[in-house]
Structure formats: structure tokens, C-alpha cells
Design an enzyme around this catalytic site. Structure first.
Site, PDB file in Angstrom:
ATOM      1  N   ARG A 284     -79.906 -53.045 -41.461  1.00  0.00           N
ATOM      2  CA  ARG A 284     -79.973 -51.714 -40.658  1.00  0.00           C
ATOM      3  C   ARG A 284     -79.238 -51.358 -39.694  1.00  0.00           C
ATOM      4  NH1 ARG A 284     -85.778 -51.799 -42.733  1.00  0.00           N
ATOM      5  NH2 ARG A 284     -85.557 -50.581 -44.412  1.00  0.00           N
TER       6      ARG A 284
ATOM      7  N   LYS B 216     -65.306 -43.975 -36.728  1.00  0.00           N
ATOM      8  CA  LYS B 216     -65.831 -43.685 -38.183  1.00  0.00           C
ATOM      9  C   LYS B 216     -65.706 -45.073 -39.339  1.00  0.00           C
ATOM     10  CE  LYS B 216     -64.468 -39.097 -38.558  1.00  0.00           C
ATOM     11  NZ  LYS B 216     -63.392 -37.717 -38.619  1.00  0.00           N
TER      12      LYS B 216
ATOM     13  N   GLU C   5     -48.872 -40.794 -37.609  1.00  0.00           N
ATOM     14  CA  GLU C   5     -50.931 -40.403 -36.696  1.00  0.00           C
ATOM     15  C   GLU C   5     -50.392 -40.465 -35.590  1.00  0.00           C
ATOM     16  OE1 GLU C   5     -53.707 -39.919 -37.199  1.00  0.00           O
ATOM     17  OE2 GLU C   5     -53.968 -40.450 -39.503  1.00  0.00           O
TER      18      GLU C   5
ATOM     19  N   LYS D 194     -57.542 -39.897 -27.633  1.00  0.00           N
ATOM     20  CA  LYS D 194     -58.774 -40.057 -28.754  1.00  0.00           C
ATOM     21  C   LYS D 194     -60.229 -40.594 -28.111  1.00  0.00           C
ATOM     22  CE  LYS D 194     -60.073 -41.289 -33.117  1.00  0.00           C
ATOM     23  NZ  LYS D 194     -60.660 -42.014 -34.207  1.00  0.00           N
TER      24      LYS D 194
ATOM     25  N   GLU E 213     -68.567 -35.539 -34.731  1.00  0.00           N
ATOM     26  CA  GLU E 213     -67.544 -34.536 -35.522  1.00  0.00           C
ATOM     27  C   GLU E 213     -67.973 -32.783 -36.219  1.00  0.00           C
ATOM     28  OE1 GLU E 213     -64.376 -36.051 -37.574  1.00  0.00           O
ATOM     29  OE2 GLU E 213     -64.694 -33.630 -38.897  1.00  0.00           O
TER      30      GLU E 213
ATOM     31  N   ARG F 244     -63.327 -32.623 -32.225  1.00  0.00           N
ATOM     32  CA  ARG F 244     -62.807 -33.520 -33.364  1.00  0.00           C
ATOM     33  C   ARG F 244     -61.849 -33.485 -34.444  1.00  0.00           C
ATOM     34  NH1 ARG F 244     -65.630 -40.316 -33.749  1.00  0.00           N
ATOM     35  NH2 ARG F 244     -64.067 -41.189 -34.956  1.00  0.00           N
TER      36      ARG F 244
ATOM     37  N   ASN G 233     -57.938 -34.270 -37.563  1.00  0.00           N
ATOM     38  CA  ASN G 233     -57.888 -33.980 -38.982  1.00  0.00           C
ATOM     39  C   ASN G 233     -56.876 -33.012 -38.761  1.00  0.00           C
ATOM     40  OD1 ASN G 233     -60.346 -35.729 -39.311  1.00  0.00           O
ATOM     41  ND2 ASN G 233     -61.692 -34.201 -39.330  1.00  0.00           N
TER      42      ASN G 233
ATOM     43  N   HIS H 101     -54.533 -33.538 -42.839  1.00  0.00           N
ATOM     44  CA  HIS H 101     -55.390 -34.896 -43.467  1.00  0.00           C
ATOM     45  C   HIS H 101     -56.250 -34.140 -44.158  1.00  0.00           C
ATOM     46  CE1 HIS H 101     -55.088 -37.329 -40.195  1.00  0.00           C
ATOM     47  NE2 HIS H 101     -55.779 -38.590 -40.604  1.00  0.00           N
TER      48      HIS H 101
ATOM     49  N   HIS I 119     -54.815 -35.545 -47.490  1.00  0.00           N
ATOM     50  CA  HIS I 119     -55.543 -36.892 -48.494  1.00  0.00           C
ATOM     51  C   HIS I 119     -55.686 -36.299 -50.245  1.00  0.00           C
ATOM     52  CE1 HIS I 119     -58.656 -38.222 -45.282  1.00  0.00           C
ATOM     53  NE2 HIS I 119     -58.310 -38.833 -45.127  1.00  0.00           N
TER      54      HIS I 119
ATOM     55  N   HIS J 127     -50.773 -43.906 -45.686  1.00  0.00           N
ATOM     56  CA  HIS J 127     -52.605 -42.385 -44.569  1.00  0.00           C
ATOM     57  C   HIS J 127     -51.272 -41.902 -43.983  1.00  0.00           C
ATOM     58  CE1 HIS J 127     -55.618 -40.322 -42.862  1.00  0.00           C
ATOM     59  NE2 HIS J 127     -55.176 -40.860 -42.360  1.00  0.00           N
TER      60      HIS J 127
HETATM   61  N1  GLY Z   1     -58.556 -40.192 -37.433  1.00  0.00           N
HETATM   62  C1  GLY Z   1     -59.845 -39.226 -37.570  1.00  0.00           C
HETATM   63  C2  GLY Z   1     -61.216 -39.702 -37.117  1.00  0.00           C
HETATM   64  O1  GLY Z   1     -60.991 -40.190 -35.951  1.00  0.00           O
HETATM   65  O2  GLY Z   1     -61.561 -38.343 -36.128  1.00  0.00           O
END
Ligand code: GLY
Length: 354
Positions: A114, A136, A178, A220, A230, A234, A238, A241, A245, A257
Site C-alpha cells: 500500500r 505521475k 517535451e 513543472k 491534475e 496541470r 499535456n 499529448h 499518445h 514519446h
Molecule cells: N507529464 C505531464 C505531467 O506530469 O503532468
């Protein structure tokens, strides 16, 4: 040595930028060592590149490190290994590698008993500027990328820019996709800096990369501090993205990516132009920068638009079956746009084919 602090309501941590120094590494690891077993998680190809004995702590576990193997099966293999090595709740994982290793190790540490601690040691440009920061974590499902995961912040991120010297050129492009995303979507000053420094970026000027990586992590940090899970701002990270994706999925991950995000930036830019949300001159500026950095900017003819749209509909960023796409509105600014008619997205993609 430089540091940035990610200040969160719980689980704040430092991003430490240092030229490789085993003393800093040892100090960081021992600061978080709670007396349990430690597992260093890395990937097979890194074994050849780095003397892992110099970086590893405790037991070494090697992942395949490819998108195809970013799977629940690999996570189970790691968790079983941790049980076999008698890890407990005081144990810690160290993610030593690129984005895939970081995402998977983070996810395994989020679910093992956990939740246990982990430290990120990113070795690729993409992992340094993006995936190692912000908590993430996740794995791919057969139905889509990163569809299973958890928010689980690391105890620290240790970034040594000198690792970039070991990377193939394509890996640098992967990270540059990125970096351009941050600049186009969130930071005009960074965009200006990239425009002025394409030669240094293309010739892997390490001092320049130190500055740019720090700038990206600072952006960031600012965003994650405002919106850790998010729920709002946040989502702007993206940009590129949702299209990206889909490109990764339809190309069977032959497109990396960062390359897919680059193509996604152009699709998002063309879509924003079509919707009257940004100016042709800004789109051209972005395309010029991408061209100078040798980043890809078009969809391949062999990728069917229907397949791309269907992959987009499986993206995490859909809401009640409706696409939610981040679009640029000026250099350094972007918004989340909902309810865009699929027909306009289709026309935009058809116009972005090579
Ligand atoms: N890669 C996007 C984020 O970490 O929110």
C-alpha cells in the site's frame, strides 16, 4: 549543486541538480533510508552503459525498459522480487533510468504494501525535464498508454545532466519534444531562449542543457504546486499529448514519446489556427523552431485517421466520451478546450499528413 523544492501540502521534496557525485547520492539515499531493504530498479540496456555497481543500492532489479513491457506483468515481477528479498513497509525503491523505469518503479512503490518510498534518478533528457518530477506513475494497458497508475511523489529527484553525454541522438530529440512543449504552452521566455540557442542544443552543450533542464523543472514545479492531482492547470502540461499518445499507439511505439509530442504540437497548433484561437505567425515560429531542432512535424500517410481518432478517444483526457484537448493561444500560453467537433479534428489531422 543546485536545488528546486517541490512544495506540496504533504510529501514535499527536492530536485537536486549535481554533477555526478557519489557523496550526494549516498547522502540522499541515507537521508531517506528507514532501515528496510532497498531495491535499485534499472533497465537492461543501462547495464552496458553505466557501471551500475557505482550507482546501485541494495538489490538490483532490471526491467525491459520498453513501452511494450510497461505492463502489469512486469510490475508483478518486480513486486514478487521485492517480496522474495523480504522488503517491507520501510523499504525503498530507487528508479535509475529513463521515463519508463521511473513511471514503473513509482507505480510499484505506490502499490507495494500500500505504498513505500522511492527516489528518482533520471538518466534521460525526457525523464529529467518531465517524467521524474510531479509524481505521475503508471503502466500501459492493452487498451491505451498509462491507463493504470497513481499519483505517488518521490522522496527526492537526483538529476545529473552529464548522463546526457551517454545518450543516442534520438534520445535527445525525445527530450527536446517535451522542452518545446513547455516553451510553447507555458513560457515565452523559454521559447525565446530555445530560438537563440538551437546550435548549442543540437551540439549537446552541457552547460546550456543544465540551464534549460532547470528552467523546465522550475515550470513543472510551479504547475504541480498549484495542482498536484491534475484537477485544473496541470492539464496544460499535456499540450501535444492527446494527439501524441495516439501517434505512439498507432505507430506501435516506433515513434518515441517526445517525437509523438512534437507531431502532436503541430496538430494542436493547426487545430488552434482552424478554430481561430491563435495566429499563423506563432504557428510558423513554432514550426521553424522544431525544424531547426530536427523534430518531426507531420503525421505519416500510413497511419489511418480513424485509428488515430479511436486511440484519442481512449486517452485519459477524454471526459464522458468527449475529447478535451490542450491548445496553444499564443507563444507561452495555452488553454484546455472541450467539445471540439470530431470532424474538425479529422480535417486538421488530414492536413498534417506528410
Ligand atoms: N507529464 C505531464 C505531467 O506530469 O503532468
Amino acid at each position: 549543486m543546485k536545488k528546486l523544492r517541490v512544495e506540496l501540502p504533504e510529501n514535499s521534496y527536492d530536485i537536486i541538480f549535481a554533477d555526478w557525485d557519489s557523496e550526494i547520492f549516498e547522502k540522499t539515499v541515507s537521508a531517506f533510508d528507514r532501515g528496510g531493504r532497498i531495491i535499485t530498479v534499472s533497465e537492461r540496456k543501462l547495464q552496458k552503459l553505466y557501471p551500475l555497481t557505482a550507482y546501485r543500492y541494495g538489490e538490483l532489479f532490471l526491467l525491459q525498459g520498453t513501452e511494450e513491457h510497461k505492463s502489469m506483468e512486469e510490475i508483478e515481477r518486480l513486486l514478487d522480487f521485492a517480496v522474495e528479498k523480504q522488503c517491507d513497509r520501510k523499504s525503498m525503491f530507487i528508479a535509475f533510468g529513463g521515463g519508463i523505469v521511473g513511471d514503473m518503479t513509482g507505480f510499484a512503490s505506490a502499490v507495494f504494501m500500500r505504498g513505500i518510498d522511492f527516489i528518482q534518478v533520471p538518466t534521460t533528457l525526457l525523464a529529467m525535464v518531465d517524467s521524474s518530477v510531479g509524481g505521475k506513475t503508471g503502466v500501459n494497458l492493452s487498451s491505451g498508454k498509462n491507463l493504470a497508475g497513481a499519483f505517488h511523489q518521490p522522496k527526492a529527484v537526483l538529476a545529473d545532466v552529464n548522463f546526457l553525454l551517454t545518450l543516442p541522438e534520438r534520445e535527445i530529440r525525445n527530450g527536446l519534444g517535451e522542452i518545446v512543449k513547455y516553451a510553447v504552452g507555458l513560457d515565452r521566455e523559454l521559447f525565446d531562449k530555445l530560438e537563440k540557442n538551437c546550435t548549442g542544443l543540437n551540439s549537446l552543450d552541457i552547460e546550456l542543457y543544465k540551464e534549460i533542464i532547470y528552467d523546465c523543472c522550475a515550470i513543472k514545479c510551479r504547475i504541480v504546486q498549484q495542482d498536484e492531482k491534475e484537477q485544473g492547470v496541470r492539464a496544460l502540461l499535456n499540450l501535444g499529448h492527446t494527439f501524441g499518445h495516439a501517434v505512439e499507439a498507432v505507430s506501435n511505439f516506433e515513434i518515441t514519446h517526445g517525437e509523438a509530442v512534437s507531431i502532436g504540437l503541430v496538430c494542436a497548433g493547426e487545430l488552434a489556427l482552424k478554430l481561430g484561437m491563435w495566429q499563423r505567425e506563432d504557428l510558423q515560429r513554432m514550426r521553424d523552431l522544431m525544424g531547426r531542432l530536427n523534430l518531426p512535424s507531420s503525421l505519416k500517410k500510413e497511419w489511418k485517421t480513424d485509428d488515430l481518432i479511436s486511440a484519442m478517444m481512449h486517452d485519459k483526457k477524454t471526459e464522458s466520451g468527449k475529447l478535451k484537448i490542450v491548445l496553444p493561444t499564443a507563444i507561452g500560453q495555452s488553454v484546455v478546450q472541450k467539445n471540439i467537433p470530431v470532424e474538425i479534428i479529422r480535417q486538421t489531422m488530414e492536413g498534417c499528413c506528410e
